[in-house]
Design an enzyme around this catalytic site. Sequence first.
Site, PDB file in Angstrom:
ATOM      1  N   PHE A 141       0.996  -1.245   0.067  1.00 18.92           N
ATOM      2  CA  PHE A 141      -0.059   0.020   0.133  1.00 18.92           C
ATOM      3  C   PHE A 141       0.775   1.131  -0.069  1.00 18.92           C
ATOM      4  O   PHE A 141       1.636   1.569   0.878  1.00 18.92           O
ATOM      5  CB  PHE A 141      -0.939   0.065   1.106  1.00 18.92           C
ATOM      6  CG  PHE A 141      -1.789   1.259   0.997  1.00 18.92           C
ATOM      7  CD1 PHE A 141      -2.991   1.087   0.285  1.00 18.92           C
ATOM      8  CD2 PHE A 141      -1.677   2.421   1.546  1.00 18.92           C
ATOM      9  CE1 PHE A 141      -3.854   2.187  -0.118  1.00 18.92           C
ATOM     10  CE2 PHE A 141      -2.287   3.776   1.561  1.00 18.92           C
ATOM     11  CZ  PHE A 141      -3.732   3.427   0.706  1.00 18.92           C
ATOM     12  N   ASP A 226       9.214   3.139   2.230  1.00 18.26           N
ATOM     13  CA  ASP A 226       7.923   3.912   2.477  1.00 18.26           C
ATOM     14  C   ASP A 226       7.471   3.555   3.891  1.00 18.26           C
ATOM     15  O   ASP A 226       7.212   2.558   4.357  1.00 18.26           O
ATOM     16  CB  ASP A 226       6.881   3.370   1.884  1.00 18.26           C
ATOM     17  CG  ASP A 226       5.433   4.150   2.000  1.00 18.26           C
ATOM     18  OD1 ASP A 226       5.409   4.744   2.850  1.00 18.26           O
ATOM     19  OD2 ASP A 226       4.613   3.932   1.244  1.00 18.26           O
ATOM     20  N   LYS A 255       2.096  11.184   7.388  1.00 17.70           N
ATOM     21  CA  LYS A 255       1.147  10.703   8.583  1.00 17.70           C
ATOM     22  C   LYS A 255       1.781  11.682   9.872  1.00 17.70           C
ATOM     23  O   LYS A 255       1.313  12.663   9.993  1.00 17.70           O
ATOM     24  CB  LYS A 255       1.276   9.202   8.652  1.00 17.70           C
ATOM     25  CG  LYS A 255       0.319   8.788   7.486  1.00 17.70           C
ATOM     26  CD  LYS A 255      -0.375   7.510   7.760  1.00 17.70           C
ATOM     27  CE  LYS A 255      -1.472   7.037   6.753  1.00 17.70           C
ATOM     28  NZ  LYS A 255      -1.056   5.791   5.996  1.00 17.70           N
TER      29      LYS A 255
END
Length: 397
Positions: A141, A226, A255
Amino acid sequence: MKTNRDYVEFTNQFSAHNYHPLPVVITRGKGIWVWDVEGKKYLDMLSGYSALNQGHCHPRIADALKKQAEKLTLTSRAFHNDRMGEFLKKICDLTEYEKALPMNSGAEAVETAIKVARKWGYSKKKVAEDKAEIIVCENNFHGRTTTIVGFSSETQYRAGFGPFAPGFKIIPYDDPETLKKEINQNTVGFMVEPIQGEGGVIVPEDGFLRKCRDICDQKKILLILDEIQTGLGRTGKLFAYQHETTKPDILIMGKALSGGFYPISAIACDDDIMEVIKPGDHGSTFGGNPLASAIGIAALEIIIEEDLAQHAHDLGKWFMDELRKIRSPLIREVRGKGLLVGVVLNEKARPYCEQLMELGILAKETHEMVVRFAPPLIIQKKDLQWSLERISNVLCT
Ligand SMILES: *Cc1c(COP(=O)(O)O)cnc(C)c1O
């Protein structure tokens, strides 16, 4: 008084139905707790998919936001602002890279890493024009742009959204041998999550990243990590790659880089890679704006000064041990690192998330059968204990 249901129905009239949220309408948050519109209190064990590592409405970030909001919010990158340098220095100091490039959403930072890796491939590795390949993993993802969903292995993320950008090759996760085999003269990078969060909290074998690092070195391609979800303390280290003595060539973060206040993302790498980006090559109206920079500085300071990574390490270990003690035929496996924990069930997890909600715990299923527990990293042991009683209750029925 309006109920949760009233708000859900009202919102659904106007909102695209691109999510399937739990039927709770949150109106206030403080630390690890949130309150719904009916006044009921919940422990937030999702933390905005790990954007809220510092907890809801951290007063220090709120303060930085307010002060900056009254002074200067946006210049665009057509001009300099007096906060961005400080923010990027903070990122570079913490990550030990020479340069950082700020964006907004996580997906944009992933796109940035892809652009940098490709341009590095053409200018430094002399890959033939338009032939650059990036290797990614099954079950990844990395976000929702058309390029990114194009290399997803999740049918629903792709269906109906093609045609997709070429130049990506998908290999199994946690499989260094295949990585080695699939690299060719056009490969410029390997992009991977240290733990697959959305994929169901999949933790690779110890040594996976170390092996990937060695292969990337041998074959002269970039290792791109990531760490949008795993970074900034979540797994018990500042970045998950630090569990192994290794370092990526390009680090992607997002985030918790804002503590949940604002979309802030960035990539970091050394000069020999970042220098391929020239004026006009890449940009964003809001990327690196002074408001985001002020928020990002405060968000990073909290993670360091409150020692959230160590806290996540200590509590996460204990929490997982306690979860493993729950005797229930429903539980197949408890896995994770730090405070990124997945409880794999033998059935669909959604009904159990709904029951947890009834008992005052907000958690969300990921990949159907997994309940993810990822509370803000400021959580205390007694609050985790409180959650364990309820989790055990729900899973033992
Ligand atoms: C959330 C996430 C993204 C995408 O971030 P957005 O801010 O939603 O665009 C990318 N990669 C990983 C690993 C993520 O968890």
